[in-house]
Structure formats: C-alpha cells, structure tokens
Scaffold this motif. Sequence first.
Motif, PDB file in Angstrom:
ATOM      1  N   UNK A 244     -29.588 -61.577  42.588  1.00 10.96           N
ATOM      2  CA  UNK A 244     -29.054 -60.504  43.428  1.00 10.96           C
ATOM      3  C   UNK A 244     -29.967 -59.296  43.462  1.00 10.96           C
ATOM      4  N   UNK A 245     -30.515 -58.911  42.310  1.00  8.24           N
ATOM      5  CA  UNK A 245     -31.414 -57.751  42.267  1.00  8.24           C
ATOM      6  C   UNK A 245     -32.709 -58.035  43.021  1.00  8.24           C
ATOM      7  N   UNK A 246     -33.190 -59.273  42.960  1.00  2.58           N
ATOM      8  CA  UNK A 246     -34.392 -59.630  43.724  1.00  2.58           C
ATOM      9  C   UNK A 246     -34.128 -59.523  45.225  1.00  2.58           C
ATOM     10  N   UNK A 247     -32.978 -60.012  45.667  1.00  2.00           N
ATOM     11  CA  UNK A 247     -32.625 -59.865  47.088  1.00  2.00           C
ATOM     12  C   UNK A 247     -32.577 -58.397  47.478  1.00  2.00           C
ATOM     13  N   UNK A 248     -32.004 -57.579  46.627  1.00  2.00           N
ATOM     14  CA  UNK A 248     -31.883 -56.149  46.923  1.00  2.00           C
ATOM     15  C   UNK A 248     -33.260 -55.490  47.033  1.00  2.00           C
ATOM     16  N   UNK A 249     -34.127 -55.735  46.059  1.00  2.00           N
ATOM     17  CA  UNK A 249     -35.455 -55.131  46.085  1.00  2.00           C
ATOM     18  C   UNK A 249     -36.307 -55.668  47.230  1.00  2.00           C
ATOM     19  N   UNK A 255     -27.460 -60.801  51.250  1.00  2.00           N
ATOM     20  CA  UNK A 255     -27.490 -61.800  50.179  1.00  2.00           C
ATOM     21  C   UNK A 255     -27.354 -61.150  48.808  1.00  2.00           C
ATOM     22  N   UNK A 256     -27.898 -59.959  48.662  1.00  2.00           N
ATOM     23  CA  UNK A 256     -27.762 -59.237  47.387  1.00  2.00           C
ATOM     24  C   UNK A 256     -26.300 -58.962  47.093  1.00  2.00           C
ATOM     25  N   UNK A 257     -25.576 -58.525  48.108  1.00  2.00           N
ATOM     26  CA  UNK A 257     -24.155 -58.217  47.916  1.00  2.00           C
ATOM     27  C   UNK A 257     -23.365 -59.469  47.556  1.00  2.00           C
ATOM     28  N   UNK A 258     -23.609 -60.549  48.282  1.00  2.00           N
ATOM     29  CA  UNK A 258     -22.882 -61.799  48.033  1.00  2.00           C
ATOM     30  C   UNK A 258     -23.141 -62.298  46.605  1.00  2.00           C
ATOM     31  N   UNK A 259     -24.402 -62.274  46.187  1.00  2.00           N
ATOM     32  CA  UNK A 259     -24.764 -62.813  44.875  1.00  2.00           C
ATOM     33  C   UNK A 259     -24.239 -61.938  43.741  1.00  2.00           C
ATOM     34  N   UNK A 260     -24.393 -60.622  43.881  1.00  2.00           N
ATOM     35  CA  UNK A 260     -23.928 -59.721  42.819  1.00  2.00           C
ATOM     36  C   UNK A 260     -22.411 -59.701  42.722  1.00  2.00           C
ATOM     37  N   UNK A 261     -21.746 -59.857  43.846  1.00  2.00           N
ATOM     38  CA  UNK A 261     -20.280 -59.912  43.805  1.00  2.00           C
ATOM     39  C   UNK A 261     -19.814 -61.183  43.085  1.00  2.00           C
ATOM     40  N   UNK A 262     -20.523 -62.261  43.309  1.00  2.00           N
ATOM     41  CA  UNK A 262     -20.208 -63.513  42.603  1.00  2.00           C
ATOM     42  C   UNK A 262     -20.437 -63.355  41.094  1.00  2.00           C
ATOM     43  N   UNK A 273     -26.183 -55.415  36.811  1.00  2.00           N
ATOM     44  CA  UNK A 273     -26.033 -55.547  38.257  1.00  2.00           C
ATOM     45  C   UNK A 273     -24.952 -54.681  38.856  1.00  2.00           C
ATOM     46  N   UNK A 274     -24.227 -53.948  38.019  1.00  2.00           N
ATOM     47  CA  UNK A 274     -23.068 -53.189  38.496  1.00  2.00           C
ATOM     48  C   UNK A 274     -23.476 -52.048  39.423  1.00  2.00           C
ATOM     49  N   UNK A 275     -24.578 -51.379  39.101  1.00  2.00           N
ATOM     50  CA  UNK A 275     -24.977 -50.216  39.900  1.00  2.00           C
ATOM     51  C   UNK A 275     -25.348 -50.608  41.328  1.00  2.00           C
ATOM     52  N   UNK A 276     -26.145 -51.656  41.458  1.00  2.00           N
ATOM     53  CA  UNK A 276     -26.562 -52.073  42.801  1.00  2.00           C
ATOM     54  C   UNK A 276     -25.371 -52.593  43.592  1.00  2.00           C
ATOM     55  N   UNK A 277     -24.455 -53.288  42.925  1.00  2.00           N
ATOM     56  CA  UNK A 277     -23.243 -53.757  43.604  1.00  2.00           C
ATOM     57  C   UNK A 277     -22.437 -52.569  44.119  1.00  2.00           C
ATOM     58  N   UNK A 278     -22.281 -51.532  43.288  1.00  2.00           N
ATOM     59  CA  UNK A 278     -21.544 -50.335  43.705  1.00  2.00           C
ATOM     60  C   UNK A 278     -22.232 -49.654  44.883  1.00  2.00           C
ATOM     61  N   UNK A 279     -23.555 -49.577  44.829  1.00  2.00           N
ATOM     62  CA  UNK A 279     -24.306 -48.946  45.912  1.00  2.00           C
ATOM     63  C   UNK A 279     -24.105 -49.696  47.230  1.00  2.00           C
ATOM     64  N   UNK A 280     -24.170 -51.025  47.175  1.00  2.00           N
ATOM     65  CA  UNK A 280     -24.004 -51.824  48.392  1.00  2.00           C
ATOM     66  C   UNK A 280     -22.587 -51.702  48.943  1.00  2.00           C
ATOM     67  N   UNK A 291     -13.715 -48.740  44.461  1.00  2.00           N
ATOM     68  CA  UNK A 291     -12.784 -48.096  43.531  1.00  2.00           C
ATOM     69  C   UNK A 291     -12.296 -49.083  42.470  1.00  2.00           C
ATOM     70  N   UNK A 292     -12.209 -50.365  42.833  1.00  2.00           N
ATOM     71  CA  UNK A 292     -11.746 -51.368  41.875  1.00  2.00           C
ATOM     72  C   UNK A 292     -12.754 -51.619  40.756  1.00  2.00           C
ATOM     73  N   UNK A 293     -14.027 -51.241  40.996  1.00  2.00           N
ATOM     74  CA  UNK A 293     -15.027 -51.388  39.943  1.00  2.00           C
ATOM     75  C   UNK A 293     -14.790 -50.411  38.798  1.00  2.00           C
TER      76      UNK A 293
END
Length: 585
Positions: A244-249, A255-262, A273-280, A291-293
């Motif tokens: 997920x972080x590789x997709x983001x960078x 794809x980053x969002x889908x992978x990090x959410x999984x 991976x929590x920070x990038x997921x929150x940002x997305x 908010x659920x995070x």
Amino acid sequence: MKTLFEQLKTLFDYELYSNAATLANLIISIYDTNRATLSPQEHFGTLVYYAESLFHERRFREAETIYRQALQLKRLLTKNKSPNCKTTAGSVPGPVDLQSEVELKYKTARCLIEMKCYRDAIVLLQSLALKQRTPKVNMLLSKLCHNHGHERSAIGTYKEVLKECPLAFEAIEGLLTLGVKGIEVNSMIVDATMAPQCSEWMSSWIKAHANIQARKYTDAIQTLRSIEANTCLRNYHQLLVLIGECYYHNGDYEQAYITLKRAHAMQPQSKNGLQILALLMAKNKKIAELEKLITPSPSLLNEYTSEMWYVMGQYLFATGKYEKAVYFVQKACFQNSRNVEALVLKAEVLFQVKKYQQGIAHLRYGQQFAPYRYEIHKALVDNYLNMGRNREAQLQALKAVKMLGESARMLVLLARTYMKDEAARPKAKALCLKALEMSENFLPAVYLLSEIYLRENDISTRMKLLKKHVMLSKNSKLHVMLAETLNNEKDHSGALEHYSIALNLDPSNRVAMSGLLMVGQNKGGTSSSASNAGASSSYLESMAEDGSDVPDNPLEMIEIRTTGANEMESESDAMWSDLEIEINQ
C-alpha cells in the motif's frame, strides 16, 4: 528475618516497581546517615534496583541520575577490588546482569533518549568497547547514528547486529536505506536466507526493500505481489502495508487506499500504514470512515503514538477545525520529529491559518531527512502559488523534477507553475501532453490540459479530450467539466445527461447540483423539460436531506472544503471535549 536490601530485592523480583523505588529511596537515606547499614556491594545493588524501578515507572530523568551514580560506584568498586565487594548471593535478578557496565550504560542511554538528549546517548554508548557491545546496544546505537547524520558509524553497527541476529529486519532496512547494495546485505545473512522456512521469500524481500530505497516503486510492488501470491506470507499484515505504501509513493492512490484498508481490517490496532490510510480517507472525503480510525479514551493517552496523534489531527483538519488540529499534529511531531506526514499536515494547517513562513519552515526541515518525498515538494509549490510567488514555485518544481525524475505527476506539478504566465502557458500545455503520454489516464493532467484548452478557446479539442476520458474512467469531476462545456455550447440535453451521471457518481457534488438545476431552468420552455427539471430538483433536495455520500474516484485529490464553526459537527464532539480536558490536566 530479611534485611532491608533483601526486602528491596523481593519487591523488585515481584515487579512492584513503585514500591521498590520508595523503599530504595528510604534505604539510601538511611545509608547516608549510617554507612554500616549496607556493604559496598549492597549499596551498589540498591542503586541499580532504584534506577531500574524508576525506569519501569517512566521516571526517566530521575533514573538517569541514579544510573550514573551506580556507574560511578561500580568503577570505584572495580578499582578497589576489595574482598568486601563480592557480589551478594542472589542480588542479580533475572537472566540479564543488571549490574554490568554494559547494561547500566544501555539503560542510561535509554533515559537520555526519552529526555531528547540524543548526542549524550551516542557518546555514552560509544564509550563501550566494541567487544562489550551486545546486539541491543549496537541496534540502539545504529538508530541514533542513523537519525543524527553519523551514517558510516550506523552502517558498521547495523552490520554487527546482523552478525548475531541475521533476521533483524530493522537492521536490514537500515543498511539498504543508507545505500548498501541488496547483494551485499543478502551475503551477510546467507545462512538465514538458505534456511527452509525463509528460502522462498527472504531474497525477494530484500530485493523489494532495495527497490523501495531506490524509489523503484513499480518494481517493488511487482516483487511484493509475487511474495504475496507465491509464498506463505500471503496473509502477512506488514507485507500489505508495504504494498500500500509503495502504491501511495508511486502516485496510485486508489490502489493504495484499497490495500491499506485491507491491511487495517486485518489488524485494526496496528499503527503501521495508519497515517497514509487516514490521509487518503481525508482526501477522498470519507470523513465518517476517518473518524472510525480514532478511538480516543482519556485513560489510554499514554499509549498514543505519533501515528495516533496524526490521525486525530487529520480528522480535525478535514473537518475544518484548524486550531484544534494544529495542537494534535504538534503532539505527533513532538513524539517523532521525523514524522514526514505529520510535518506536511502541520504545514498545511499553518497555511490555512495564514502562518505561511512557519509552514514553509516545517517543510524545509522535512526536506533535510526526506528530500525525495513528493508531498513536501507539492506542499511548497502549492503554498508559493497561493502566495503569488510564482517564480519561487517554478524553481521549487524544477528542483523537484530534477531530484525525483520525470513522471506524470511531477510534470503536472511543474506545469501548474506556468499557468499564471500567459507567455509560458505553451510550456504547461507541452508538459501536460507529455504527462498523458507517460500515463494515458492521469486525471490531474487531463484537468489542467482541459483548462488550458478553455483559456485558448479551443472548445472542440477540449470536448474531444473530455469525451475520451469520461469513457476511460468513472469520475464525477470529468462529467461536470464536460457538462459545463456542452451547456456553454447550447447542448442542454448532453449537459443534462453528464450532470446526472456526475450526481450518480457523487451525490454530494454541489457543482453538479447547481449545474443540473440551471440546465433545467434553461429548458423550462417545454413541458417535458420542465418535468425533468422538477424531477431533478426533487431528486437533489432529497439527496441533500439524506446526506448521501457516494465516494468519488480516489485518484481525484480534491482540496478539503473549509467549513463553518457549526458545520459537520459529529456525535463525538463531547468525546473530543473530554479528551482535551484530560490532555490539559
């Protein structure tokens, strides 16, 4: 009957650290009055138990002082070698020799780190002879040297760690980060690599990390996906986080969002991976999910890491509560001064409250240790453009392209700096076309190129571009842009169709709502058109009441809209108030 020292040892062995600290303080006070109370070795043991108890109670400043007293006494005892200084039977608890010089200096360094005295910690650990240093000492020294510019020393100590512990992943990643070749790292841990349980994935794991450090994210993703598909690590949480972080960078936010959410669903309590997921989530307006995070509980504030403070700050920033957001993101920066996401977020918050120079200072600091992060360069360019400092924005974008290389998003970033200068606009157009050659459906390039065609009054080419890309991707903004073009060309039926599609994709799109109503009014001359307009009005009103929130394409990174003081209030406001009260106590 047990002596005071034996009672202290009992308390420590049973991990009653606060009680042990109190008793040790009392024993030392008695000893200062009557030296016959303790033998020299018992005095030393009391200091060690006292320091260890303070350390476990997180009273680091006090612990550091007592550790130094223990070290000083140990040198004196070693020098004198008195027969009375023999180790008291049973005075050393557990398998680790707490009374050894190595352990005392290690714990003292840990206290210094907690007190932010990093240089002192490095000097103290380096005072140990090479043969005395255990893997945990070398690992701690490696991290300190790595984070404070002593790269050669860090490489040497990382290698020492791998000699004893070949599967110390932080040491492996540290060496790769510092430029050591993957082949060389692999040769250091060849025995572990050839082990039956590691042979199928270890070499590929190192190869992927080497690609990540070289910023070859596409190759890294391919390697990591191969590990996921073909090895026993298919359900490994950290593997998903890395992908997920590789997709983001690499700029593939969907794809980053889908992978990090999984990955988050697999281990909700993990901070990786929590920070990038929150940002997305914030960028894609998924405020309810963001908010659920957060699970704020005043009783667990001590457990909050830099990542958790960041998520809280991101949520408040996304809801327009900038004054509160800056407090929480500052907590994130304080806990980890090298948290790039937190530095960028704090800069964005400062820009929102018109503190431009402070925001720029945070980004410049981030550049010192993360010069290859696209987000830092983009934030600087955006800020310079907003301040009207176009020349500085251009220079920053050119520097970013030179440092990060030519990619679709880097070319678009540079193109944006040419937009306000009519004479330089052809450069922006050429850069957008080149970006689309690199990535055919890169939407930011489509948006910018469409705007350029509009300013050139080349409506037919603009329409051709938009019609092509609405067929390639389901994106609300593209349909709105095409609808506006069709409406200006008096094609009201086509405009009505694309405004409707845009609303189906994103019912909260206000531009599509107002555009659809306007088209309905323009077509009010016929009964059928009036009926459509009426139906559209009812549809829009019902959606506004329902507050539907269908996600837009995650590739469309729309700026967060500023909200009023009473807008977007959530049910957790009372909970946030409780949290702030607890923090301020």
